[in-house]
Scaffold this motif. Structure first.
Motif, short mmCIF file in Angstrom:
data_model
loop_
_atom_site.label_atom_id
_atom_site.label_comp_id
_atom_site.label_asym_id
_atom_site.label_seq_id
_atom_site.Cartn_x
_atom_site.Cartn_y
_atom_site.Cartn_z
N ALA A 155 0.84 -1.20 0.00
CA ALA A 155 0.00 0.00 0.00
C ALA A 155 0.88 1.25 0.00
O ALA A 155 0.55 2.25 -0.64
CB ALA A 155 -0.93 0.00 1.21
N ALA A 156 2.02 1.18 0.71
CA ALA A 156 2.94 2.33 0.73
C ALA A 156 3.53 2.55 -0.66
O ALA A 156 3.58 3.68 -1.16
CB ALA A 156 4.03 2.11 1.75
N GLU A 158 2.21 1.72 -3.50
CA GLU A 158 1.15 2.27 -4.34
C GLU A 158 0.95 3.76 -4.06
O GLU A 158 0.76 4.55 -4.98
CB GLU A 158 -0.16 1.52 -4.09
CG GLU A 158 -0.10 0.08 -4.55
CD GLU A 158 -1.44 -0.62 -4.41
OE1 GLU A 158 -1.93 -0.72 -3.27
OE2 GLU A 158 -1.99 -1.03 -5.43
N GLY A 159 1.01 4.10 -2.80
CA GLY A 159 0.85 5.50 -2.41
C GLY A 159 1.92 6.37 -3.04
O GLY A 159 1.63 7.45 -3.58
N PHE A 160 3.17 5.91 -2.98
CA PHE A 160 4.27 6.68 -3.59
C PHE A 160 4.11 6.78 -5.11
O PHE A 160 4.33 7.84 -5.70
CB PHE A 160 5.62 6.05 -3.24
CG PHE A 160 6.06 6.33 -1.82
CD1 PHE A 160 6.13 7.65 -1.35
CD2 PHE A 160 6.39 5.31 -0.96
CE1 PHE A 160 6.53 7.92 -0.05
CE2 PHE A 160 6.79 5.57 0.34
CZ PHE A 160 6.86 6.88 0.81
#
Lengths: 366, 136
Positions: A155-156, A158-160
């Motif tokens: 998820a991190a 994807e966030g970046f």
């Protein structure tokens, strides 16, 4: 605790004889003088380790009693006592679930030996099942732990990636953007895989809770089709969604489960259909229930592959599928999610001609 | 509002804090980061903040809920909107996803988003929550 044994025989002498011999061995013995009385006892006090059943009794014959007992308890050791020890009756009794038979008349040892053997076998079977269940649980727990641990860093990432994609054209060139977009597609696929793994392990540990609520199925299919447009266009293949003109009435179903079902079927159809082919989706709703069909003109499956298509981790291995990535989890999840909602999923397929998957859910229209 | 709205971001994972900070600053908000619920509470006592965005699982499984309830129970802070963002979305025995407005309210939260967060949906929700609060 001593093993409990039920003796069902219409002859008083035989009942009492068995009771004496077995009690002396430390078993906890209960007796009944005919089939119905035996069945009542069996039902009222679950957990008998073994049952000795006379084959020939008035009111309810031994064979019928065996069958009924077997239906109530798959682990009980049933031994048939019979004066007519023919091969035929023995075979018939075994077919209906008896472990063995003891011909009358018998000595105490001729009674005890098969009882001991049968109980030992039962203990082993119970232990094996317990270990199997423990293993399944441990596996499911491990999978869900790993999936959760993987999901967070993913998820991190994807966030970046989203943060980079959100930058204006002055900061991110077209070529770089295309690369990041491809990376984003892969993380999305990885996320879907984790979601499927988590669902399957939750189903296995009994933690998967369905939340049926009024649901607009057309909307669910709409969303799934939209999500697959890019992939279909890349191939390219035609993605046809034969949407009902009027929104069909809402059905009671679990939104996440339905989404997962349709997404998985569409994933597969797009994945296994070569360029130039077609994937079509349709939704039919009537008094009988709901049918969602995802059909493709792809590589199709042999009869044998169709039979195993819904098995966990099964993937058809042949020259056409060798280069297509996949885990073999999607369809087994689809099958479970459909079954949990009281429905069925069927496949029609022919090698080289394509496949059609149809999900049918019972009529639960509000 | 005559100052840039100040958002308190509570997350023990510095990467998510960075991602969410990026989204919020791009949308024109000032961001204050707290790495623990305790730190968050101290900031809330010390300075004026317009909205709280909190992770769920931090030092404890339900740390985000406890913080949300504590904020809603404090008369001076009760009007501060709270958004919960969590990676715990699975069906794993502990499924915290609220199933409706009642469950959301019971959590002490005004909105809930799964990780990774949809930046547009998040900023839209923030605007909506701040507008309601500033409303007539």
């Amino acid at each position: 605790m001593n093993a409990r044994i039920l003796v069902v025989d219409d002859e008083l002498g035989m009942r009492e004889g068995c009771r004496r011999v077995l009690t002396a061995e430390g078993y906890d013995v209960q007796i009944a003088e005919d089939g119905p009385a035996g069945l009542d006892l069996f039902r009222a006090q679950p957990g008998f380790a073994a049952a000795l059943v006379d084959l020939k009794m008035p009111r309810m014959g031994g064979l019928e009693l065996i069958e009924q007992m077997r239906r109530l308890d798959e682990d009980v050791v049933i031994l048939v006592i019979t004066a007519y020890a023919t091969i035929d009756t023995a075979v018939e009794a075994t077919k209906r679930g008896a472990y063995g038979y003891i011909p009358k008349p018998f000595t105490p040892n001729e009674l005890l030996l098969p009882v001991r053997n049968g109980l030992e076998r039962r203990a082993l079977a119970l232990e094996a099942r317990r270990l199997r269940q423990e293993h399944e649980r441990a596996k499911a727990t491990f999978i869900s732990l790993v999936a959760h641990e993987v999901r967070n860093p993913l998820a991190a990432v994807e966030g970046f990636l989203d943060a980079v994609l959100g930058a204006g054209p002055d900061r991110l060139g077209g070529e770089e953007r295309a690369l990041i977009e491809r990376a984003r597609l892969r993380t999305r696929a990885l996320n879907d895989l984790l979601r499927d793994l988590l669902s399957l392990s939750a189903i296995e540990t009994g933690n998967f809770v369905l939340r049926p609520a009024p649901l607009d199925l057309r909307g669910v299919v709409d969303e799934a089709v939209r999500a697959h447009r890019d992939n279909a266009a890349q191939k390219p293949l035609r993605l046809v969604w034969d949407a009902p003109a009027d929104p069909p009435p809402a059905v009671r179903a679990d939104a996440d489960a339905m989404r997962s079902i349709v997404f998985n079927l569409l994933d597969n159809a797009v994945k296994y259909t070569p360029a130039g082919g077609q994937v079509s989706v349709s939704l039919a709703q009537d008094a009988a229930g709901v049918r969602i069909t995802v059909a493709d003109t792809g590589i199709g499956m042999s009869e044998e592959e169709c039979a195993r298509a819904f098995d966990e981790f099964f993937r058809a291995r042949n020259e056409w599928t060798a280069h297509i990535p996949g885990t073999g989890l999607g369809l087994s999840l689809v099958k479970r999610l459909v079954a949990m909602q009281g429905g069925t999923v069927a496949v029609q397929s022919a090698r080289g001609r394509g496949s059609a998957f149809t999900v049918s859910l019972p009529s639960t229209v509000l | 509002m005559n100052h840039l709205p100040r958002v308190l971001l509570v997350d023990d994972d510095a990467d998510f804090a960075a991602i969410h900070r990026g989204i919020l600053e791009a949308a024109g908000y000032q961001v204050v980061w707290a790495g623990t619920p305790g730190d968050a509470w101290a900031r809330l006592q010390a300075e004026a903040l317009d909205l709280v965005i909190t992770d769920l699982m931090m030092d404890r499984l339900d740390a985000g809920f406890s913080l949300a309830r504590r904020i809603k129970a404090d008369p001076r802070l009760a009007r501060v909107p709270i958004i919960v963002i969590s990676g715990v979305g699975g069906r794993l025995g502990f499924d915290f996803r609220p199933q409706g407005p009642e469950e959301l309210a019971a959590m002490g939260a005004d909105a809930y988003f799964p990780k990774p967060v949809d930046s547009q949906a998040l900023t839209r929700k923030i605007r909506e929550l701040l507008d309601t609060r500033e409303g007539p």
